[in-house]
Design a protein around this motif. Structure first.
Motif, PDB file in Angstrom:
ATOM      1  N   SER A 176       0.805  -1.225   0.000  1.00 24.94           N
ATOM      2  CA  SER A 176       0.000   0.000   0.000  1.00 24.94           C
ATOM      3  C   SER A 176       0.835   1.272   0.000  1.00 24.94           C
ATOM      4  CB  SER A 176      -0.944   0.004   1.208  1.00 24.94           C
ATOM      5  OG  SER A 176      -0.229  -0.014   2.425  1.00 24.94           O
ATOM      6  N   LEU A 177       1.944   1.304   0.719  1.00 22.76           N
ATOM      7  CA  LEU A 177       2.732   2.533   0.811  1.00 22.76           C
ATOM      8  C   LEU A 177       3.284   2.929  -0.557  1.00 22.76           C
ATOM      9  CD1 LEU A 177       3.643   4.611   2.939  1.00 22.76           C
ATOM     10  CD2 LEU A 177       5.802   3.348   3.101  1.00 22.76           C
ATOM     11  N   SER A 178       3.834   1.967  -1.281  1.00 23.84           N
ATOM     12  CA  SER A 178       4.365   2.267  -2.623  1.00 23.84           C
ATOM     13  C   SER A 178       3.259   2.628  -3.592  1.00 23.84           C
ATOM     14  CB  SER A 178       5.145   1.060  -3.152  1.00 23.84           C
ATOM     15  OG  SER A 178       6.304   0.839  -2.378  1.00 23.84           O
ATOM     16  N   LEU A 179       2.095   2.003  -3.441  1.00 25.08           N
ATOM     17  CA  LEU A 179       0.972   2.318  -4.317  1.00 25.08           C
ATOM     18  C   LEU A 179       0.489   3.746  -4.086  1.00 25.08           C
ATOM     19  CD1 LEU A 179      -0.845   1.019  -6.474  1.00 25.08           C
ATOM     20  CD2 LEU A 179      -2.408   0.371  -4.640  1.00 25.08           C
ATOM     21  N   LEU A 180       0.406   4.154  -2.816  1.00 24.94           N
ATOM     22  CA  LEU A 180       0.027   5.533  -2.503  1.00 24.94           C
ATOM     23  C   LEU A 180       1.069   6.514  -3.029  1.00 24.94           C
ATOM     24  CD1 LEU A 180      -1.241   5.072   1.173  1.00 24.94           C
ATOM     25  CD2 LEU A 180      -2.646   5.673  -0.809  1.00 24.94           C
ATOM     26  N   ASP A 181       2.340   6.165  -2.877  1.00 22.35           N
ATOM     27  CA  ASP A 181       3.423   7.033  -3.344  1.00 22.35           C
ATOM     28  C   ASP A 181       3.341   7.239  -4.852  1.00 22.35           C
ATOM     29  OD1 ASP A 181       6.187   8.304  -2.940  1.00 22.35           O
ATOM     30  OD2 ASP A 181       6.604   6.751  -4.432  1.00 22.35           O
ATOM     31  N   ARG A 182       2.971   6.193  -5.561  1.00 24.68           N
ATOM     32  CA  ARG A 182       2.858   6.288  -7.013  1.00 24.68           C
ATOM     33  C   ARG A 182       1.694   7.197  -7.425  1.00 24.68           C
ATOM     34  NH1 ARG A 182       2.294   0.776 -10.450  1.00 24.68           N
ATOM     35  NH2 ARG A 182       4.372   0.493  -9.525  1.00 24.68           N
ATOM     36  N   ALA A 183       0.636   7.208  -6.641  1.00 27.03           N
ATOM     37  CA  ALA A 183      -0.575   7.954  -7.016  1.00 27.03           C
ATOM     38  C   ALA A 183      -0.527   9.419  -6.592  1.00 27.03           C
ATOM     39  CB  ALA A 183      -1.803   7.287  -6.409  1.00 27.03           C
ATOM     40  N   ILE A 184       0.205   9.718  -5.498  1.00 23.57           N
ATOM     41  CA  ILE A 184       0.298  11.104  -5.036  1.00 23.57           C
ATOM     42  C   ILE A 184       1.166  11.893  -6.019  1.00 23.57           C
ATOM     43  CG2 ILE A 184       1.397  12.566  -3.304  1.00 23.57           C
ATOM     44  CD1 ILE A 184      -1.313  11.685  -2.436  1.00 23.57           C
ATOM     45  N   GLY A 185       0.711  13.058  -6.355  1.00 26.07           N
ATOM     46  CA  GLY A 185       1.352  13.884  -7.382  1.00 26.07           C
ATOM     47  C   GLY A 185       0.301  14.176  -8.432  1.00 26.07           C
ATOM     48  N   PRO A 186      -0.064  13.143  -9.228  1.00 26.06           N
ATOM     49  CA  PRO A 186      -1.221  13.347 -10.105  1.00 26.06           C
ATOM     50  C   PRO A 186      -2.502  13.633  -9.310  1.00 26.06           C
ATOM     51  CG  PRO A 186       0.062  11.452 -10.826  1.00 26.06           C
ATOM     52  CD  PRO A 186       0.621  11.872  -9.497  1.00 26.06           C
ATOM     53  N   SER A 187      -2.597  13.048  -8.110  1.00 23.12           N
ATOM     54  CA  SER A 187      -3.735  13.294  -7.216  1.00 23.12           C
ATOM     55  C   SER A 187      -3.231  13.889  -5.915  1.00 23.12           C
ATOM     56  CB  SER A 187      -4.484  11.997  -6.925  1.00 23.12           C
ATOM     57  OG  SER A 187      -5.037  11.452  -8.111  1.00 23.12           O
ATOM     58  N   GLN A 188      -4.061  14.731  -5.319  1.00 23.73           N
ATOM     59  CA  GLN A 188      -3.692  15.340  -4.041  1.00 23.73           C
ATOM     60  C   GLN A 188      -4.274  14.580  -2.847  1.00 23.73           C
ATOM     61  OE1 GLN A 188      -4.578  17.512  -6.861  1.00 23.73           O
ATOM     62  NE2 GLN A 188      -2.355  17.224  -6.988  1.00 23.73           N
ATOM     63  N   PHE A 189      -5.221  13.705  -3.114  1.00 25.17           N
ATOM     64  CA  PHE A 189      -5.777  12.836  -2.079  1.00 25.17           C
ATOM     65  C   PHE A 189      -6.045  11.474  -2.684  1.00 25.17           C
ATOM     66  CE2 PHE A 189     -10.002  11.255  -0.426  1.00 25.17           C
ATOM     67  CZ  PHE A 189      -9.459  10.590   0.663  1.00 25.17           C
ATOM     68  N   VAL A 190      -5.604  10.421  -2.014  1.00 19.32           N
ATOM     69  CA  VAL A 190      -5.780   9.056  -2.508  1.00 19.32           C
ATOM     70  C   VAL A 190      -6.317   8.190  -1.376  1.00 19.32           C
ATOM     71  CG1 VAL A 190      -4.683   7.056  -3.565  1.00 19.32           C
ATOM     72  CG2 VAL A 190      -3.843   9.351  -4.093  1.00 19.32           C
ATOM     73  N   GLN A 191      -7.354   7.428  -1.673  1.00 19.72           N
ATOM     74  CA  GLN A 191      -7.942   6.507  -0.706  1.00 19.72           C
ATOM     75  C   GLN A 191      -7.846   5.078  -1.222  1.00 19.72           C
ATOM     76  OE1 GLN A 191      -9.767   7.094   2.528  1.00 19.72           O
ATOM     77  NE2 GLN A 191      -9.180   4.927   2.485  1.00 19.72           N
ATOM     78  N   LEU A 192      -7.335   4.183  -0.377  1.00 21.48           N
ATOM     79  CA  LEU A 192      -7.333   2.758  -0.683  1.00 21.48           C
ATOM     80  C   LEU A 192      -8.521   2.097   0.010  1.00 21.48           C
ATOM     81  CD1 LEU A 192      -3.557   1.846  -0.231  1.00 21.48           C
ATOM     82  CD2 LEU A 192      -4.762   2.378  -2.351  1.00 21.48           C
ATOM     83  N   PRO A 193      -8.945   0.928  -0.463  1.00 15.61           N
ATOM     84  CA  PRO A 193     -10.066   0.244   0.188  1.00 15.61           C
ATOM     85  C   PRO A 193      -9.750  -0.153   1.634  1.00 15.61           C
ATOM     86  CG  PRO A 193      -9.667  -0.666  -1.994  1.00 15.61           C
ATOM     87  CD  PRO A 193      -8.498   0.224  -1.676  1.00 15.61           C
ATOM     88  N   VAL A 194     -10.794  -0.283   2.415  1.00 14.89           N
ATOM     89  CA  VAL A 194     -10.713  -0.799   3.782  1.00 14.89           C
ATOM     90  C   VAL A 194     -11.529  -2.078   3.830  1.00 14.89           C
ATOM     91  CG1 VAL A 194     -11.217  -0.356   6.210  1.00 14.89           C
ATOM     92  CG2 VAL A 194     -10.478   1.524   4.731  1.00 14.89           C
ATOM     93  N   LEU A 195     -10.934  -3.157   4.316  1.00 13.17           N
ATOM     94  CA  LEU A 195     -11.631  -4.428   4.407  1.00 13.17           C
ATOM     95  C   LEU A 195     -11.575  -4.962   5.833  1.00 13.17           C
ATOM     96  CD1 LEU A 195     -10.684  -6.425   1.168  1.00 13.17           C
ATOM     97  CD2 LEU A 195     -12.837  -5.310   1.729  1.00 13.17           C
ATOM     98  N   PRO A 196     -12.703  -4.961   6.548  1.00  7.44           N
ATOM     99  CA  PRO A 196     -12.726  -5.576   7.878  1.00  7.44           C
ATOM    100  C   PRO A 196     -12.431  -7.070   7.770  1.00  7.44           C
ATOM    101  CG  PRO A 196     -14.642  -4.167   7.530  1.00  7.44           C
ATOM    102  CD  PRO A 196     -13.977  -4.320   6.195  1.00  7.44           C
ATOM    103  N   LEU A 197     -11.772  -7.589   8.792  1.00  7.84           N
ATOM    104  CA  LEU A 197     -11.486  -9.020   8.836  1.00  7.84           C
ATOM    105  C   LEU A 197     -12.650  -9.735   9.510  1.00  7.84           C
ATOM    106  CD1 LEU A 197      -7.756  -8.822   9.941  1.00  7.84           C
ATOM    107  CD2 LEU A 197      -8.572  -9.716   7.756  1.00  7.84           C
TER     108      LEU A 197
END
Length: 467
Positions: A176-197
């Protein structure tokens, strides 16, 4: 039949008629709303705009960050889970440019001890002891962490590139950290899914969050993202461009990004990004092992705790949100804000529906006892009832389908069986949220009524998804 029995039967029939009209009408409005969302999602699927891409977990996991990533973790009375959370994050995120800021309170030594144990001497962890006795508010704790981040930036003469939000119980995804890093820049806010266990020992309450997040983060957020409207931040698994967060802080009264007067400061923060012209993105990506790249955690298994948590969400998003954020934007934005704020009304309609069922059952029993009904539903009411029943069946199917996609068919079937449980929790939460909102109207301060978390084996479960 005596006069008294006739009078009682007449009143029961009147109640049944009025409840059928009220509940039937508002259930129909809700059905139209949900069907509109369903059709929008199906259209996106048909046009390929709702596809979930697959990426190599290994390639994402070991990707170097483009700049400093600051992860803010506020904590109050989290001694049972915090050490495990930190140890997990440090183990699956090897990047040197990571800094985790953990906020604890001076009167909470057990959480401080857990933070020290979880950090294990790793220099990437900054433990920040709040100079205020807890609990204050989550936003206040986050602002204290933001101040520590600013101080570090001045000392090191290097600004962070993005700020990531997580809670003390979150089991982060390795990619997730690398995925967020890749998306920030083109976007100013990025949300990943949340999945309860899913919780094996709490199939009814603790696991009912699974189907709610599975559908919301596979359908509703996907549609919002495609429409280009504002995206609410879930408060976990989300990242903000550092410059955008500073811009939000400069525009606030206290010169801080997190509003301490809000019960759902994370939700509002996502809306503010859009209002300032920033681009928001919801990233739904699967790893090559088939599992979604998402934040996972166990949710409350106690009825009272679940009700308090959902009441806070409802109070902050539906009631405070109406006051604080208003109805800016165009038709698509109004639609999404209406969906966000329908919680209290939905709880009232659900309550009326269950009362209607009880009254109808009582009248049916009286009819079996030989008492005649003083009224018969019109063709229009029968049609309304039939449409709502069909809508309920469709909703149950959709709930099964989205839950099955993430958790398997067994959990999908449980999701359908749990619908009455979720409805009762919603009713109780709506009642609590309305009374809490009423107290704030009288001048009482809204408190951080945080969710208590029990020790759990979430780290082992989360690692299974990341392999």
């Amino acid at each position: 039949m005596g006069d008294a029995a006739t009078t009682v039967l007449g009143w029961l029939a009147l109640v049944e008629h009025e409840l059928l009209l009220f509940a039937g009408f508002f259930f129909l409005l809700g059905a139209i709303d949900e069907l509109s969302m369903d059709f929008a999602w199906f259209w996106l699927r048909l046009t390929g705009r709702a596809d979930t891409p697959t990426l190599s977990r290994r390639d994402i996991h070991y990707r170097h960050l483009s700049g400093r990533a600051a992860v803010l973790v506020p904590a109050w009375q989290e001694a049972k889970v915090l050490a495990d959370t930190l140890a997990h994050a440090l183990a699956v995120w090897p990047q040197n440019d990571l800094r985790i800021y953990v906020g604890v309170y001076r009167n909470d030594p057990s959480t401080l001890d857990a933070a020290v144990r979880g950090a294990q001497g790793d220099p990437r962890v900054r433990i920040v002891v709040h100079d205020r006795a807890g609990p204050s508010t989550k936003a206040d704790c986050l602002n204290r962490l933001y101040a520590a981040l600013e101080l570090d930036e001045r000392r090191e003469e290097r600004a962070a590139r993005m700020v990531v939000l997580h809670d003390a119980e979150d089991m982060v995804d390795a990619a997730s950290l690398s995925l967020l890093d890749r998306a920030i820049g083109p976007s100013q806010f990025v949300q990943l899914p949340v999945l309860p266990l899913p919780r094996k020992g709490a199939r009814w309450i603790g696991s009912h969050y699974c189907e709610e997040f599975a559908e919301a983060h596979a359908k509703s957020m996907v549609v919002r993202n495609a429409l280009g409207v504002s995206l609410p931040a879930a408060g976990v698994g989300c990242a903000f461009e550092r410059a955008m967060l500073a811009r939000i802080a400069r525009g606030s009264v206290r010169n801080t990004p997190f509003d301490e007067d809000s019960l759902t400061e994370d939700y509002e923060l996502g809306i503010k990004v859009a209002s300032l012209g920033g681009k928001s993105s919801f990233l739904r990506v699967r790893g090559d092992n088939g599992h979604l790249i998402a934040t996972r955690a166990y949710f409350p298994s106690d009825l009272g705790v679940a009700v308090r948590q959902k009441a806070r969400w409802m109070h902050g998003i539906a009631l405070q949100g109406w006051d604080r954020l208003g109805w800016t934007g165009g038709p698509a934005e109004w639609w999404m804000r209406l969906r966000d704020r329908r919680g209290p009304l939905s709880a009232l309609v659900l309550l009326s529906g269950y009362v209607l069922m009880a009254v109808a059952a009582l009248l049916a029993g009286l009819r079996l006892a030989g008492l005649s009904s003083p009224w018969e539903p019109s063709g229009l009411l029968v049609a309304l009832l039939a449409i709502n029943i069909a809508s309920f069946a469709w909703r149950a199917f959709m709930r099964f389908a989205f839950t099955n996609a993430e958790y398997g068919w067994r959990e999908g079937l449980r999701a359908v069986i749990r619908i009455p449980v979720a409805n009762v929790i919603s009713i109780m939460s709506g009642y609590r949220a309305l009374f809490a909102y009423g107290r704030t109207l009288r001048g009482e301060a809204a408190l951080w009524e945080k969710t208590a978390h029990d020790a759990h084996p979430a780290r082992t479960a989360a690692l299974e998804y990341a392999r």
